[in-house]
Design a protein around this motif. Sequence first.
Motif, mmCIF file in Angstrom:
data_model
loop_
_atom_site.group_PDB
_atom_site.id
_atom_site.type_symbol
_atom_site.label_atom_id
_atom_site.label_comp_id
_atom_site.label_asym_id
_atom_site.label_seq_id
_atom_site.Cartn_x
_atom_site.Cartn_y
_atom_site.Cartn_z
ATOM 1 N N LEU A 153 -10.629 -41.486 -13.198
ATOM 2 C CA LEU A 153 -10.079 -40.674 -14.056
ATOM 3 C C LEU A 153 -8.344 -40.973 -14.494
ATOM 4 C CD1 LEU A 153 -10.396 -36.978 -12.577
ATOM 5 C CD2 LEU A 153 -7.834 -37.782 -13.359
ATOM 6 N N GLU A 154 -7.846 -41.712 -13.718
ATOM 7 C CA GLU A 154 -6.298 -42.102 -14.271
ATOM 8 C C GLU A 154 -6.494 -42.736 -15.807
ATOM 9 O OE1 GLU A 154 -3.662 -40.788 -13.334
ATOM 10 O OE2 GLU A 154 -4.303 -40.195 -10.985
ATOM 11 N N LYS A 155 -7.645 -43.579 -15.906
ATOM 12 C CA LYS A 155 -7.947 -44.244 -17.148
ATOM 13 C C LYS A 155 -8.021 -43.096 -18.308
ATOM 14 C CE LYS A 155 -10.731 -47.403 -19.456
ATOM 15 N NZ LYS A 155 -11.819 -48.388 -19.503
ATOM 16 N N TYR A 156 -8.854 -42.099 -17.860
ATOM 17 C CA TYR A 156 -9.128 -41.133 -18.975
ATOM 18 C C TYR A 156 -7.823 -40.462 -19.039
ATOM 19 C CZ TYR A 156 -10.977 -36.577 -20.828
ATOM 20 O OH TYR A 156 -11.408 -35.669 -21.648
ATOM 21 N N VAL A 157 -6.910 -40.027 -18.176
ATOM 22 C CA VAL A 157 -5.863 -39.473 -18.570
ATOM 23 C C VAL A 157 -5.015 -40.222 -19.435
ATOM 24 C CG1 VAL A 157 -3.597 -38.652 -17.368
ATOM 25 C CG2 VAL A 157 -5.949 -38.286 -16.437
ATOM 26 N N GLU A 158 -4.759 -41.637 -18.984
ATOM 27 C CA GLU A 158 -4.088 -42.368 -20.064
ATOM 28 C C GLU A 158 -4.452 -42.163 -21.592
ATOM 29 O OE1 GLU A 158 -3.098 -46.469 -17.508
ATOM 30 O OE2 GLU A 158 -4.134 -46.546 -19.140
ATOM 31 N N GLY A 159 -5.707 -42.155 -21.857
ATOM 32 C CA GLY A 159 -6.285 -41.944 -23.048
ATOM 33 C C GLY A 159 -5.826 -40.602 -23.658
ATOM 34 N N THR A 160 -5.891 -39.678 -22.810
ATOM 35 C CA THR A 160 -5.651 -38.180 -23.367
ATOM 36 C C THR A 160 -4.160 -37.926 -23.611
ATOM 37 O OG1 THR A 160 -5.536 -37.161 -21.109
ATOM 38 C CG2 THR A 160 -7.731 -37.023 -22.046
ATOM 39 N N VAL A 161 -3.367 -38.613 -22.731
ATOM 40 C CA VAL A 161 -1.877 -38.468 -22.862
ATOM 41 C C VAL A 161 -1.527 -38.976 -24.242
ATOM 42 C CG1 VAL A 161 0.454 -39.128 -22.179
ATOM 43 C CG2 VAL A 161 -1.301 -38.225 -20.516
ATOM 44 N N ALA A 162 -2.054 -40.024 -24.487
ATOM 45 C CA ALA A 162 -2.088 -40.980 -25.630
ATOM 46 C C ALA A 162 -2.415 -40.420 -26.940
ATOM 47 C CB ALA A 162 -2.492 -42.332 -25.438
ATOM 48 N N GLY A 163 -3.454 -39.429 -26.707
ATOM 49 C CA GLY A 163 -3.949 -38.539 -27.884
ATOM 50 C C GLY A 163 -3.268 -37.450 -28.214
ATOM 51 N N TYR B 221 6.403 -42.401 -27.532
ATOM 52 C CA TYR B 221 7.768 -42.983 -27.692
ATOM 53 C C TYR B 221 8.534 -41.895 -26.914
ATOM 54 C CZ TYR B 221 7.650 -40.619 -32.008
ATOM 55 O OH TYR B 221 7.596 -39.928 -33.191
ATOM 56 N N TRP B 222 8.294 -40.670 -26.738
ATOM 57 C CA TRP B 222 8.858 -39.554 -26.273
ATOM 58 C C TRP B 222 9.646 -39.807 -24.879
ATOM 59 C CZ3 TRP B 222 6.988 -33.893 -27.505
ATOM 60 C CH2 TRP B 222 7.089 -33.894 -28.764
ATOM 61 N N PRO B 223 10.610 -38.983 -24.685
ATOM 62 C CA PRO B 223 11.102 -39.195 -23.300
ATOM 63 C C PRO B 223 10.105 -39.058 -21.943
ATOM 64 C CG PRO B 223 12.219 -37.605 -24.403
ATOM 65 C CD PRO B 223 11.102 -37.879 -25.307
ATOM 66 N N ILE B 224 10.358 -39.909 -21.080
ATOM 67 C CA ILE B 224 9.564 -40.283 -20.009
ATOM 68 C C ILE B 224 9.068 -38.888 -19.158
ATOM 69 C CG2 ILE B 224 11.163 -41.103 -18.349
ATOM 70 C CD1 ILE B 224 7.750 -42.646 -18.692
ATOM 71 N N TRP C 205 -8.188 -37.769 -27.447
ATOM 72 C CA TRP C 205 -8.118 -39.167 -26.361
ATOM 73 C C TRP C 205 -8.046 -40.112 -27.531
ATOM 74 C CZ3 TRP C 205 -11.714 -43.211 -25.467
ATOM 75 C CH2 TRP C 205 -11.764 -43.807 -24.315
ATOM 76 N N ASN C 206 -6.957 -41.026 -27.223
ATOM 77 C CA ASN C 206 -6.660 -42.109 -28.192
ATOM 78 C C ASN C 206 -6.124 -43.209 -27.428
ATOM 79 O OD1 ASN C 206 -6.241 -43.698 -30.416
ATOM 80 N ND2 ASN C 206 -4.778 -42.202 -31.560
ATOM 81 N N PRO C 207 -7.105 -43.950 -26.863
ATOM 82 C CA PRO C 207 -6.437 -45.258 -26.120
ATOM 83 C C PRO C 207 -5.789 -46.231 -27.082
ATOM 84 C CG PRO C 207 -8.788 -45.156 -26.597
ATOM 85 C CD PRO C 207 -8.575 -44.046 -27.079
ATOM 86 N N SER C 208 -6.046 -46.379 -28.211
ATOM 87 C CA SER C 208 -5.066 -47.240 -29.306
ATOM 88 C C SER C 208 -3.693 -46.816 -29.127
ATOM 89 C CB SER C 208 -5.591 -47.177 -30.619
ATOM 90 O OG SER C 208 -5.494 -45.954 -31.195
ATOM 91 N N ASN C 209 -3.039 -45.778 -28.713
ATOM 92 C CA ASN C 209 -1.839 -45.209 -28.705
ATOM 93 C C ASN C 209 -1.387 -45.628 -27.329
ATOM 94 O OD1 ASN C 209 -1.674 -44.895 -30.966
ATOM 95 N ND2 ASN C 209 -1.756 -42.412 -30.954
ATOM 96 N N ILE C 210 -2.209 -46.088 -26.240
ATOM 97 C CA ILE C 210 -1.412 -46.156 -25.046
ATOM 98 C C ILE C 210 -0.538 -47.442 -24.895
ATOM 99 C CG2 ILE C 210 -2.030 -46.923 -22.569
ATOM 100 C CD1 ILE C 210 -4.836 -45.687 -22.926
ATOM 101 N N ASN C 211 0.771 -47.266 -24.313
ATOM 102 C CA ASN C 211 1.601 -48.172 -24.272
ATOM 103 C C ASN C 211 2.486 -48.268 -23.076
ATOM 104 O OD1 ASN C 211 3.175 -46.045 -24.201
ATOM 105 N ND2 ASN C 211 4.524 -46.474 -26.241
ATOM 106 N N SER C 212 3.363 -48.885 -22.829
ATOM 107 C CA SER C 212 3.909 -49.147 -21.464
ATOM 108 C C SER C 212 4.345 -47.791 -20.827
ATOM 109 C CB SER C 212 4.969 -50.296 -21.490
ATOM 110 O OG SER C 212 5.913 -49.778 -22.384
ATOM 111 N N LYS C 213 5.171 -46.822 -21.834
ATOM 112 C CA LYS C 213 5.597 -45.600 -21.393
ATOM 113 C C LYS C 213 4.532 -44.852 -20.792
ATOM 114 C CE LYS C 213 9.053 -43.729 -22.926
ATOM 115 N NZ LYS C 213 10.384 -43.009 -23.928
ATOM 116 N N ILE C 214 3.375 -44.725 -21.795
ATOM 117 C CA ILE C 214 2.268 -44.016 -21.260
ATOM 118 C C ILE C 214 1.676 -44.292 -19.916
ATOM 119 C CG2 ILE C 214 -0.317 -43.177 -21.806
ATOM 120 C CD1 ILE C 214 1.658 -42.022 -23.520
#
Length: 326
Positions: free
Chosen positions: A71-81, A86-89, A129-138
């Motif tokens: 589930l946490e992997k899915y969440v990473e993709g949705t937050v990135a989407g 680059y927004w505030p943490i 859902w956009n996993p290509s946008n996942i970075n260290s902040k996400i």
Amino acid sequence: MYRNKLKLIAVLVALLFAMTACKPPTKKPEPIRKPRMELPKIPAKINVGKNKEPVLKVYVVQTGKIENMPLEKYVEGTVAGEIKNYWPIEALKAQAILARTYVLNFVSTKKSKYPGADISTDFEEAQAWNPSNINSKIKEAVKDTRGVVAVYDGKFINAWFHSHAAGQTALAKEGLNYKEPEPPYIVSVKSNDSPSAPANVKHWTVIFTKSEVIDAFKKMGLGINDFKTVKIGTKGASGRTVNFLFDKTSVNAPDFRMAIGSERLKSTMIDEVSYDGSKLVIKGRGFGHGVGMSQWGAYQMAKEGKKAKDILNYYFKGINIVKIWD
């Protein structure tokens, strides 16, 4: 006589003293204890054990296949989407908590349109859902909020969010034409949306042809084939348009927005409409349905030093932010 009275008084005093001494001490009332908050239940079909991260069957639109996904992997993709990476943490953390809550509420109450899947990466069904946008902040935002969800009365909330509230959030019936009773945790609050938001989000003008409007009516199942006038009907608590009047026919504004295109008709915070017989011009403010958390409001609150929990407790009233797996 006088001595007898003194003796009698002395006896009575002694008796009263003895009775008082024998009386058990008065117990202080025990403090009223609040009942323990009931944690929401992880749906059985994705539950892999107590305090363990659930696993989803996700239909990935990009590949056309169902994937077993933590589930946490899915969440990473949705937050990135759904939000800029680059927004505030703290804004990203608030979004992560909502994204996690959203999928758990979806799996608890709905069924994916893709057979065999618990949820999908189809934004029309669930979240972008956009996993290509996942970075260290996400990754940091998701990791720091791991297992954390928003609940009300022991259930996952409807984790609604939108881009820009135009200064005031909406009630669910007003912004979404929500059919069920108004959720008690959804209120209309002032939203200090960041001045950094794009100009075409803060104020916008959109033009629709008459044929585009009639096509939208068809999508809505309305039998309107012609109209001569368009007016704003009633407005809700936030100032959003609840319905339009096409001639004398009332048309629900949130439903019309979805039918004609929510990327073009950016919100129902509408200031002006005009129609010349061939073109409908609408001027308005903000972006999204206006219910729940404003992302540009969260951005501003995070910039001002507020934490993710502060942000969520501002936009949703009476909720609890809880951790349900390690």
